[in-house]
Design an enzyme around this catalytic site. Structure first.
Site, PDB file in Angstrom:
ATOM      1  CG  ASN A 153      29.363   8.798 -33.491  1.00 22.91           C
ATOM      2  OD1 ASN A 153      30.309   8.384 -32.820  1.00 22.91           O
ATOM      3  ND2 ASN A 153      28.136   8.873 -33.021  1.00 22.91           N
ATOM      4  CB  ILE A 213      15.308  13.179 -30.370  1.00 22.02           C
ATOM      5  CG1 ILE A 213      13.807  13.243 -30.280  1.00 22.02           C
ATOM      6  CG2 ILE A 213      15.777  11.992 -31.185  1.00 22.02           C
ATOM      7  CD1 ILE A 213      13.124  13.561 -31.598  1.00 22.02           C
ATOM      8  CD  GLU A 220      21.676   6.629 -35.869  1.00 22.00           C
ATOM      9  OE1 GLU A 220      20.898   7.522 -35.482  1.00 22.00           O
ATOM     10  OE2 GLU A 220      21.811   5.536 -35.311  1.00 22.00           O
ATOM     11  CB  VAL A 221      22.290  13.274 -38.427  1.00 22.76           C
ATOM     12  CG1 VAL A 221      21.892  14.592 -39.071  1.00 22.76           C
ATOM     13  CG2 VAL A 221      21.081  12.597 -37.775  1.00 22.76           C
ATOM     14  CG  HIS A 223      26.178  15.363 -34.995  1.00 23.69           C
ATOM     15  ND1 HIS A 223      26.016  14.974 -36.302  1.00 23.69           N
ATOM     16  CD2 HIS A 223      26.140  14.234 -34.263  1.00 23.69           C
ATOM     17  CE1 HIS A 223      25.862  13.668 -36.355  1.00 23.69           C
ATOM     18  NE2 HIS A 223      25.935  13.185 -35.132  1.00 23.69           N
ATOM     19  CG  MET A 224      31.308  17.617 -29.856  1.00 26.43           C
ATOM     20  SD  MET A 224      32.246  19.118 -29.452  1.00 26.43           S
ATOM     21  CE  MET A 224      33.613  18.958 -30.577  1.00 26.43           C
ATOM     22  CG  HIS A 225      26.935  12.638 -29.892  1.00 28.66           C
ATOM     23  ND1 HIS A 225      25.643  12.147 -29.852  1.00 28.66           N
ATOM     24  CD2 HIS A 225      27.370  12.393 -31.165  1.00 28.66           C
ATOM     25  CE1 HIS A 225      25.321  11.641 -31.022  1.00 28.66           C
ATOM     26  NE2 HIS A 225      26.355  11.773 -31.849  1.00 28.66           N
TER      27      HIS A 225
HETATM   28  P1  5GP Z   1      25.039  10.279 -34.970  1.00 31.19           P
HETATM   29  O1  5GP Z   1      24.656   8.822 -34.816  1.00 31.19           O
HETATM   30  O2  5GP Z   1      24.849  10.757 -36.374  1.00 31.19           O
HETATM   31  O3  5GP Z   1      26.378  10.588 -34.402  1.00 31.19           O
HETATM   32  O4  5GP Z   1      24.040  11.068 -34.027  1.00 31.19           O
HETATM   33  C1  5GP Z   1      22.844  11.620 -34.470  1.00 31.19           C
HETATM   34  C2  5GP Z   1      22.046  11.926 -33.242  1.00 31.19           C
HETATM   35  O5  5GP Z   1      20.969  12.767 -33.597  1.00 31.19           O
HETATM   36  C3  5GP Z   1      21.434  10.696 -32.562  1.00 31.19           C
HETATM   37  O6  5GP Z   1      21.915  10.585 -31.235  1.00 31.19           O
HETATM   38  C4  5GP Z   1      19.927  10.948 -32.621  1.00 31.19           C
HETATM   39  O7  5GP Z   1      19.254  10.523 -31.454  1.00 31.19           O
HETATM   40  C5  5GP Z   1      19.861  12.452 -32.808  1.00 31.19           C
HETATM   41  N1  5GP Z   1      18.695  12.913 -33.550  1.00 31.19           N
HETATM   42  C6  5GP Z   1      18.239  12.420 -34.734  1.00 31.19           C
HETATM   43  N2  5GP Z   1      17.160  13.101 -35.141  1.00 31.19           N
HETATM   44  C7  5GP Z   1      16.928  14.053 -34.200  1.00 31.19           C
HETATM   45  C8  5GP Z   1      15.932  15.067 -34.077  1.00 31.19           C
HETATM   46  O8  5GP Z   1      15.045  15.251 -34.909  1.00 31.19           O
HETATM   47  N3  5GP Z   1      16.007  15.862 -32.983  1.00 31.19           N
HETATM   48  C9  5GP Z   1      16.975  15.704 -32.040  1.00 31.19           C
HETATM   49  N4  5GP Z   1      16.953  16.534 -30.986  1.00 31.19           N
HETATM   50  N5  5GP Z   1      17.917  14.753 -32.119  1.00 31.19           N
HETATM   51  C10 5GP Z   1      17.893  13.929 -33.187  1.00 31.19           C
END
Ligand code: 5GP
Length: 115
Positions: free
Chosen positions: A88, A31, A96-97, A101-103
């Protein structure tokens, strides 16, 4: 632990721009993209963090995540130019989530070291 937004995306309760899906993984656009291509690849199974992975139990899921990344990279034409895969983990890793997950980041030159 409270339910994450990614579980709602898996259940299609909230919308996401889905790029790939099979019985193991779901991939959708971030997002808040940090690169021209920024797709999140997540397992359908609820696994919070990298530190919760068990090689024997989760090897198939990890392989499916990497395989999905390769399929998507090819689809966006960045398989040859290159891309970055990031997972992460926990606070200092910037997670954060808390659903694994893998970016997949690509479409521009990545810098090193990361911030
Ligand atoms: P983290 O920081 O946990 O590695 O990455 C979490 C990612 O999830 C962030 O890049 C954030 O932009 C994305 N994200 C959080 N909420 C949502 C959502 O509701 N929809 C989508 N498509 N991405 C999200």
């Amino acid at each position: 632990m409270a339910e994450t937004i990614f579980l709602k995306i898996i259940r299609k309760e909230i919308p996401a721009k889905i790029e790939f899906e099979n019985e193991y993984v779901l991939a959708f656009h971030d997002i808040n993209p940090q690169a021209p291509v920024h797709v999140l690849i997540i397992p359908k199974q609820e696994i919070p963090r990298v530190t919760d992975l068990e090689p024997g139990e989760h090897a198939k899921i990890l392989a499916e995540m990497v395989s999905a990344a390769n399929i998507i990279a090819k689809k966006f034409g960045i398989d040859e130019s290159g891309f970055r895969l990031v997972m992460n983990c926990n606070a200092d890793g910037g997670q954060e989530v808390y659903h694994l997950h893998m970016h997949l980041l690509g479409g521009r030159k990545m810098t090193w070291p990361p911030g």
